[in-house]
Structure formats: C-alpha cells, structure tokens
Design an enzyme around this catalytic site. Structure first.
Site, PDB file in Angstrom:
ATOM      1  N   GLY A  57      -3.956  -3.830   6.024  1.00 38.16           N
ATOM      2  CA  GLY A  57      -3.236  -3.495   7.127  1.00 38.16           C
ATOM      3  C   GLY A  57      -3.266  -1.592   8.220  1.00 38.16           C
ATOM      4  O   GLY A  57      -3.658  -1.483   7.555  1.00 38.16           O
TER       5      GLY A  57
ATOM      6  N   GLU B 164     -11.299   0.547  -4.061  1.00 39.29           N
ATOM      7  CA  GLU B 164     -11.439   0.468  -2.507  1.00 39.29           C
ATOM      8  C   GLU B 164     -11.518   1.679  -1.479  1.00 39.29           C
ATOM      9  O   GLU B 164     -10.863   3.209  -1.456  1.00 39.29           O
ATOM     10  CB  GLU B 164      -9.932   0.139  -1.504  1.00 39.29           C
ATOM     11  CG  GLU B 164     -10.452  -0.515  -0.038  1.00 39.29           C
ATOM     12  CD  GLU B 164      -8.910  -0.496  -0.027  1.00 39.29           C
ATOM     13  OE1 GLU B 164      -8.016  -1.482  -0.250  1.00 39.29           O
ATOM     14  OE2 GLU B 164      -8.369  -0.558   1.920  1.00 39.29           O
TER      15      GLU B 164
ATOM     16  N   SER C 111       0.828  -1.502   0.240  1.00 48.39           N
ATOM     17  CA  SER C 111      -0.433  -0.205  -0.372  1.00 48.39           C
ATOM     18  C   SER C 111       0.942   1.435   0.110  1.00 48.39           C
ATOM     19  O   SER C 111       1.547   1.448   0.928  1.00 48.39           O
ATOM     20  CB  SER C 111      -0.948  -0.350   1.420  1.00 48.39           C
ATOM     21  OG  SER C 111      -2.334   1.332   1.178  1.00 48.39           O
TER      22      SER C 111
ATOM     23  N   ASP D 229     -13.451  -1.424   3.290  1.00 47.45           N
ATOM     24  CA  ASP D 229     -12.824  -1.132   3.961  1.00 47.45           C
ATOM     25  C   ASP D 229     -14.017  -1.024   5.251  1.00 47.45           C
ATOM     26  O   ASP D 229     -14.416  -1.227   5.983  1.00 47.45           O
ATOM     27  CB  ASP D 229     -11.097  -0.335   3.756  1.00 47.45           C
ATOM     28  CG  ASP D 229     -10.564  -0.609   4.391  1.00 47.45           C
ATOM     29  OD1 ASP D 229     -10.473  -0.910   5.945  1.00 47.45           O
ATOM     30  OD2 ASP D 229      -9.890   0.034   4.596  1.00 47.45           O
TER      31      ASP D 229
ATOM     32  N   ASP E 176      -7.072   3.283  -3.564  1.00 48.71           N
ATOM     33  CA  ASP E 176      -7.586   3.179  -2.089  1.00 48.71           C
ATOM     34  C   ASP E 176      -7.859   4.912  -2.030  1.00 48.71           C
ATOM     35  O   ASP E 176      -7.078   5.433  -1.529  1.00 48.71           O
ATOM     36  CB  ASP E 176      -6.799   3.089  -0.900  1.00 48.71           C
ATOM     37  CG  ASP E 176      -7.999   2.611   0.175  1.00 48.71           C
ATOM     38  OD1 ASP E 176      -8.742   3.236   0.242  1.00 48.71           O
ATOM     39  OD2 ASP E 176      -7.292   1.781   1.547  1.00 48.71           O
TER      40      ASP E 176
ATOM     41  N   LYS F  10      -2.873   4.882  -2.769  1.00 56.04           N
ATOM     42  CA  LYS F  10      -3.515   5.796  -2.051  1.00 56.04           C
ATOM     43  C   LYS F  10      -4.567   7.240  -2.947  1.00 56.04           C
ATOM     44  O   LYS F  10      -3.614   7.727  -3.997  1.00 56.04           O
ATOM     45  CB  LYS F  10      -2.886   6.197  -0.727  1.00 56.04           C
ATOM     46  CG  LYS F  10      -3.144   5.382   0.112  1.00 56.04           C
ATOM     47  CD  LYS F  10      -4.262   4.369   1.298  1.00 56.04           C
ATOM     48  CE  LYS F  10      -4.031   3.824   1.750  1.00 56.04           C
ATOM     49  NZ  LYS F  10      -5.142   3.723   2.448  1.00 56.04           N
TER      50      LYS F  10
ATOM     51  N   LYS G 191      -1.347  -1.362  -4.560  1.00 56.52           N
ATOM     52  CA  LYS G 191      -2.544  -0.730  -3.975  1.00 56.52           C
ATOM     53  C   LYS G 191      -1.543   1.010  -3.949  1.00 56.52           C
ATOM     54  O   LYS G 191      -1.056   1.827  -3.244  1.00 56.52           O
ATOM     55  CB  LYS G 191      -2.543  -1.336  -2.569  1.00 56.52           C
ATOM     56  CG  LYS G 191      -4.080   0.344  -2.101  1.00 56.52           C
ATOM     57  CD  LYS G 191      -4.577  -0.602  -1.050  1.00 56.52           C
ATOM     58  CE  LYS G 191      -4.744  -0.062   0.331  1.00 56.52           C
ATOM     59  NZ  LYS G 191      -5.720  -0.779   1.507  1.00 56.52           N
TER      60      LYS G 191
ATOM     61  N   LYS H 169      -9.965  -6.246   7.722  1.00 51.43           N
ATOM     62  CA  LYS H 169      -9.154  -5.930   9.053  1.00 51.43           C
ATOM     63  C   LYS H 169      -9.843  -6.283  10.035  1.00 51.43           C
ATOM     64  O   LYS H 169     -10.710  -5.878  10.484  1.00 51.43           O
ATOM     65  CB  LYS H 169      -8.812  -4.237   8.672  1.00 51.43           C
ATOM     66  CG  LYS H 169      -8.264  -4.134   8.271  1.00 51.43           C
ATOM     67  CD  LYS H 169      -8.035  -2.144   8.190  1.00 51.43           C
ATOM     68  CE  LYS H 169      -7.501  -1.632   6.813  1.00 51.43           C
ATOM     69  NZ  LYS H 169      -7.197  -0.687   6.599  1.00 51.43           N
TER      70      LYS H 169
HETATM   71  O1  OSB Z   1      -7.266   1.751   4.235  1.00 50.30           O
HETATM   72  O2  OSB Z   1      -6.155   0.951   4.075  1.00 50.30           O
HETATM   73  C1  OSB Z   1      -6.577   1.181   4.492  1.00 50.30           C
HETATM   74  C2  OSB Z   1      -2.893   2.251   6.833  1.00 50.30           C
HETATM   75  C3  OSB Z   1      -3.676   2.829   7.766  1.00 50.30           C
HETATM   76  C4  OSB Z   1      -5.133   3.736   7.840  1.00 50.30           C
HETATM   77  C5  OSB Z   1      -5.838   3.011   6.735  1.00 50.30           C
HETATM   78  C6  OSB Z   1      -5.666   1.772   5.631  1.00 50.30           C
HETATM   79  C7  OSB Z   1      -4.161   1.810   6.058  1.00 50.30           C
HETATM   80  C8  OSB Z   1      -3.236   1.120   4.763  1.00 50.30           C
HETATM   81  C9  OSB Z   1      -2.047   0.586   5.377  1.00 50.30           C
HETATM   82  O3  OSB Z   1      -3.256   0.818   3.307  1.00 50.30           O
HETATM   83  C10 OSB Z   1      -1.785  -1.054   4.833  1.00 50.30           C
HETATM   84  C11 OSB Z   1      -0.531  -1.520   5.397  1.00 50.30           C
HETATM   85  O4  OSB Z   1       0.155  -2.359   6.709  1.00 50.30           O
HETATM   86  O5  OSB Z   1       0.702  -2.247   4.951  1.00 50.30           O
HETATM   87 MG    MG Z   2      -8.827   1.094   2.956  1.00 50.97          MG
END
Ligand code: OSB
Ligand code: MG
Length: 393
Positions: free
Chosen positions: A300, A223, A144, A248, A198, A172, A170, A272
């Site tokens: 995560g 996402e 991510s 999510d 995401d 952001k 992924k 999660k």
């Molecule tokens: O939306 O998946 C998410 C981290 C913090 C809060 C929300 C998200 C995330 C990540 C990190 O995408 C995923 C990781 O731990 O590598």
């Molecule tokens: Mg997410």
C-alpha cells in the site's frame, strides 16, 4: 470502428489534488507523512462513461524518486497526450503506449494505465477483479505500523491491531528502532501471529550482523533492508539470512522481478501497481512469480479509497497468497473519499466488491470538492484525427 468490446477512447482526463490528513502521522525510516497530497484522475470516454483513478506518488521523493508534483508534470506534459483521443485495443494496450521511449515516472504511468483498466471494467459492466481474472472473493489483510517512540508504544499498536483481526503485523524499522522493538512485539504477541518488518532501505551490508539477529524472531519476511535500486547486495544478504527477504522498492519492472528470482535476492515480492507502472506489469510479475513458486502480496501507499479499489482488485489474483497492506479506511482517515468506505471483518479480510461493476466504490463528490486544492482538465489536441472525424460526421 473496431468491434473489440474493450476498445477504449478517452476524450478527457481531469486531474485533482486533494489534501487528506492522516489520523496519525506515518513514519518510515526515510520520512514522515502527516497529510497526504493525493492526485485523483477522472477518465471520460466519448460516450460519457467515466472512472476514477489515483496516482500514489508521495509528497517527497523519500520512497522512490517520484512525487505528486513530478507525476502531475509527467501526466500533463507527456502521458495524457499519448492516449487522449486515441482508440486503444483494450487496457492491456495502454502500458506499451505509455512506456515506449519513456524512462521512469512509473507512478504517473500507472495512474493513467490503471484508469484504463477501471474504465474497461466500467464499460464492460464487470467488477475490476473479474476483468483481470481475480479468484479470491476476500483478501487477507495486514497492517503496516509506522516507527513509534518506544518499544512499548509499538507493542500497544500491535496488540490493538491483532485484536481488530489483522492477520499480519508489519513493523517499520530503522537503525536504533529495530531489535528491541521487534523483540518486544514478538514477546507480546506470541508465536502464532505473522510479524514482518520493513526497513525502506535503511541498512547496508555492513549491518549484516544486526540483520542476522532478526532471524531469532521467526519473521514472515524482512522487506527492503538494503538500497532502493539494489538487487546484487540483497542476494549477498539473503545467502546469510534464514528469514525470507521481500523486495519492494527494488522491483520496478518484470525484468527486476526476474533478476530477483534468478539471483536469489529475495523470496517474496511486494507488488505495488504504482511502483511498476500499472496493472499490466503487476499481472506479468504475478504470473512470473506464480510459475516460479514465489508468493506475492499487495503493498500500500496510504492510498485513498479510490487507489485501494485497484489494489483490492489486484490482490484478488490467485498468487496473492500473503496478507496485503490493505487496511480499511478508518485506519488512515476520519472519513475516506469513497462510499462505501473500505471495511475489514474480524478475521482480517476485506471483501472484493464483486456485486458492483467497475472499481466498486463511488467517490463522494462534495467531499472531494471541499478538499480539492488544484484542478486541471486535459483534452485531446485539436489536430487529432478523432476531432477531424467528429467534424466530418
Ligand atoms: O514501504 O510499504 C512501504 C507507505 C508509504 C510508502 C512506503 C510504504 C508504505 C506502507 C504503508 O507500508 C502501507 C499502507 O498503505 O497501509
Ligand atoms: Mg515497503
């Protein structure tokens, strides 16, 4: 005394807050994190067995409502007293105990509940994955990548990730850092690599035309484009997109997962365990999705190696068929809190620690002591039946 081999009685819980700087800031549409404030829990049973667990709540309420401080309060005030000194009939019995007449605070509940699963595995001398019925011996991993300064900067990160072996990238996104960024990455990586985006709730239905433009990039999923608590509008959006929506933030319970499936609000779920209150609900959502033909993957929360151990065990269940956000330790930290650190092989998979009982990693006590800024010990109230029993023994 019950003869159930999984019968558990936690006599003491220790809470710690450690500060762990990320190797680089992680930016999502709703905020940026540079240093994690991580809550660790240690659960001790009366026979001296213990296990570590982690609460994944963040520093600020920008992902969901919870923060480390609200979770700390919920655990010390309400959740720990519900379980301390009580005999519970296995880890599956803990979720009902923590959620009855209790609204919200799923990450706080999950931290305690998952600790019981970890403790059960430790006491039974089974790998946590085996205790819950995991079947994968390795789990496939994606990365991510946070929002970057420019499409070019993002392309560099994405290329490096693919070179390292990641099977999914992924990205952001947020308004202003979306189409051009995704276009650049797809052009640079070619068509053979899975790309997902995401938005962490950065868009509304008014952005439908922009979101439809994303269909051109053959993404694995989009996402959480819309509101954190929204099921209705995601259904409206999914009808207009060819790209699968993955929810999510919106999936906070088994009921919400069922709503998503029934209403067509998405076609994939990011599970999660912290967000849904722990392992029992995660497993229930996994099972429902398996029956419904909905693939799931494990998200995560920038966990330390302690929290990661639980995610990896969960992701070993059969319907975790898409790459999880289960990056190895070095992606986040100079040094993780555990030994061995989490590693990924060149084909982008992480091994499930099947040769070790319990959570499969050992926290480095010296390092944890050095990083601890807050410590609290919780014990059963004196009036508890187990204390009376001990006195009479
Ligand atoms: O939306 O998946 C998410 C981290 C913090 C809060 C929300 C998200 C995330 C990540 C990190 O995408 C995923 C990781 O731990 O590598
Ligand atoms: Mg997410």
């Amino acid at each position: 005394m019950t003869t159930n081999p999984l019968s558990l009685n936690v006599a003491r819980i220790e809470l710690r807050e450690v500060r762990l700087p990320l190797r680089e800031p992680f930016r999502i549409s709703s905020g940026v994190c540079t240093e994690r404030r991580i809550m660790l829990l240690q659960l001790f049973d009366a026979d001296g067995s213990s296990v570590w667990a982690e609460c994944v709540a963040g520093e600020e309420p920008n992902y969901t409502e919870e923060t480390i401080d609200t979770a700390w309060y919920a655990i010390t005030q309400w959740l720990a007293p519900r379980v301390l000194g009580k005999t519970v009939d296995g880890p599956a019995a803990v979720s009902p105990l923590l959620s009855q007449n209790f609204r919200g605070h799923p990450m706080a509940r999950a931290a305690v509940e998952m600790g019981f699963w970890g403790l059960a595995a430790t006491v039974a001398e089974l790998p946590l994955s085996r205790l819950i019925g995991g079947t994968h011996e390795r789990v496939v991993t994606g990365i991510s990548i946070g929002i970057q300064e420019s499409p070019d900067a993002l392309v560099q990160r994405a290329k490096a990730a693919v070179a390292e072996g990641y099977q999914k990238v992924k990205l952001k996104i947020q308004p202003g850092a979306d189409i051009a960024y995704v276009h650049a990455v797809r052009a640079a990586l070619g068509d053979d690599i899975d790309i997902a985006v995401d938005a962490n709730s950065a868009y509304t239905l008014r952005d439908v035309n922009l979101l439809k433009e994303l269909d051109a990039f053959a993404l694995l999923m989009i996402e959480q484009p819309l509101g954190q608590d929204d099921i209705i509008r995601h259904a409206e959006l999914q009808r207009q997109l060819t790209t699968p929506i993955c929810l999510d933030e919106s999936i906070t319970s088994l009921d919400r997962a069922e709503d998503m499936i029934n209403m067509g609000s998405g076609r994939i779920i990011n599970i999660k365990p912290g967000r849904v209150g722990g392992f029992a609900t995660s497993i229930a959502i996994h099972d429902l999705c398996l029956q419904s033909g909905v693939p799931v993957w494990c998200g995560g929360m920038l966990e330390s190696g302690v929290g990661r151990a639980y995610n990896v065990a969960l992701a070993s269940l059969p319907n975790f068929t898409l790459p999880g956000d289960l990056s190895p330790s070095h992606r986040y930290w100079e040094r993780d809190l555990v030994t061995p650190e989490w590693t990924m092989d060149e084909s982008g998979t992480v091994g499930v620690p099947l040769d070790r009982p319990g959570i499969g990693v050992t926290p480095d006590m010296d390092r944890i002591d050095e990083l601890t800024v807050r410590h609290e010990t919780l014990i059963a109230p004196r009036s508890d039946a187990s204390m009376t029993g001990a006195r009479n023994a």
